[in-house]
Design an enzyme around this catalytic site. Structure first.
Site, mmCIF file in Angstrom:
data_model
loop_
_atom_site.group_PDB
_atom_site.id
_atom_site.type_symbol
_atom_site.label_atom_id
_atom_site.label_comp_id
_atom_site.label_asym_id
_atom_site.label_seq_id
_atom_site.Cartn_x
_atom_site.Cartn_y
_atom_site.Cartn_z
ATOM 1 N N ASP A 103 -40.785 44.343 -15.683
ATOM 2 C CA ASP A 103 -41.484 43.110 -16.047
ATOM 3 C C ASP A 103 -42.166 43.242 -17.405
ATOM 4 O O ASP A 103 -42.512 44.348 -17.818
ATOM 5 C CB ASP A 103 -42.590 42.791 -15.032
ATOM 6 C CG ASP A 103 -42.032 42.544 -13.652
ATOM 7 O OD1 ASP A 103 -40.867 42.154 -13.544
ATOM 8 O OD2 ASP A 103 -42.800 42.757 -12.691
HETATM 9 N N1 URA Z 1 -41.376 46.051 -9.532
HETATM 10 C C1 URA Z 1 -42.113 45.104 -10.132
HETATM 11 O O1 URA Z 1 -42.790 44.345 -9.489
HETATM 12 N N2 URA Z 1 -42.071 45.041 -11.475
HETATM 13 C C2 URA Z 1 -41.355 45.876 -12.228
HETATM 14 O O2 URA Z 1 -41.365 45.748 -13.449
HETATM 15 C C3 URA Z 1 -40.595 46.841 -11.597
HETATM 16 C C4 URA Z 1 -40.619 46.916 -10.232
#
Ligand code: URA
Length: 239
Positions: A103
């Site tokens: 993310d």
């Molecule tokens: N899980 C999440 O919530 N975000 C990420 O970036 C990776 C795994």
């Protein structure tokens, strides 16, 4: 400039060691001249032949480990012109892309490559590489919450597979928890903690398939070593 045996191996002629033998055996010509010195450097634009057959340059395979900062998008391009993981990796001429995603707000390790097979291997749903996250969450997990995270929680359209969960430190306001999963659904870790009532405030991926940052600072990258690439292939490639 690259070594002749590497040029030949990248072009798919054979392994680097076999290509060295071909050179020593006098079977390789560069611009019409037989070359018998394996370390010879070439540009790649020369007319290179093995046993008289022209060898077309192949793409060099690139494997990069980036420690992504938060506030950067893990795709090649962003429609809103935000900073991408590719912007952080300079000096690589090959077109590389991230294996999976992190993310925008998540920091930590991500692999970039131009080797589609390798990327598929790491993301294959049947044997997806283990990822370790350090999550800073609101509040303190109860034994019941931990049990639910470990056995699987409903994150909307999916019940998560069993996970390893370890509380690193905790207080009534916030806790730091390490979670290990083999899945990679969109915002999975955030959704898992939300499902048990403890939203994530900060999230960092600290390992992929056993590879850790090990001194690699946030925002920095390095090439994976030959050993690391082989280790990942051994762990996840034999299915
Ligand atoms: N899980 C999440 O919530 N975000 C990420 O970036 C990776 C795994």
């Amino acid at each position: 400039m690259i070594r002749l045996q590497k040029f030949l191996a990248d072009a798919g002629v054979s392994s680097r060691r076999k290509c060295e033998e071909l050179i020593l055996q006098g079977r390789v010509q560069v611009d019409g001249k037989t070359v018998t010195e394996p370390g010879t450097k070439v540009e790649g634009s020369e007319y290179i032949r093995v046993d008289g057959k022209v060898v077309r340059p192949g793409r060099e395979k690139i494997y990069i480990l980036l420690n992504k900062p938060a506030g950067c998008i893990s795709s090649v391009k962003d429609q809103f012109s935000r900073k991408t993981v590719i912007d952080l990796v300079s000096g690589i001429r090959e077109r590389i892309y991230p294996v999976g995603r992190l993310d925008y707000d998540t920091s930590g390790l991500i692999i970039l490559t131009n080797d589609g097979e390798f990327a598929n291997m790491l993301m294959h749903p049947r044997h997806e590489a283990e990822k370790v996250y350090k999550a800073e969450i609101k509040g303190r997990l109860s034994a019941g919450d931990i049990g639910r995270l470990r056995s699987g929680v409903d994150i909307g359209n999916h019940i998560t597979a069993p996970a390893h969960v370890k509380v690193i430190n905790e207080s009534a306001q916030r806790s730091v928890v390490e979670i290990r999963i083999h899945e990679g659904r969109n915002r999975q870790v955030r959704k898992m903690f939300e499902a048990v009532g403890h939203p994530v405030m900060r999230l960092e991926r600290t390992a992929i398939g056993g590879i850790t940052a090990d001194g690699l600072e946030e925002g920095k990258w390095r090439h994976l070593t030959e050993e690391e690439i082989n280790m990942l292939r051994t762990k996840y490639g034999d299915f």
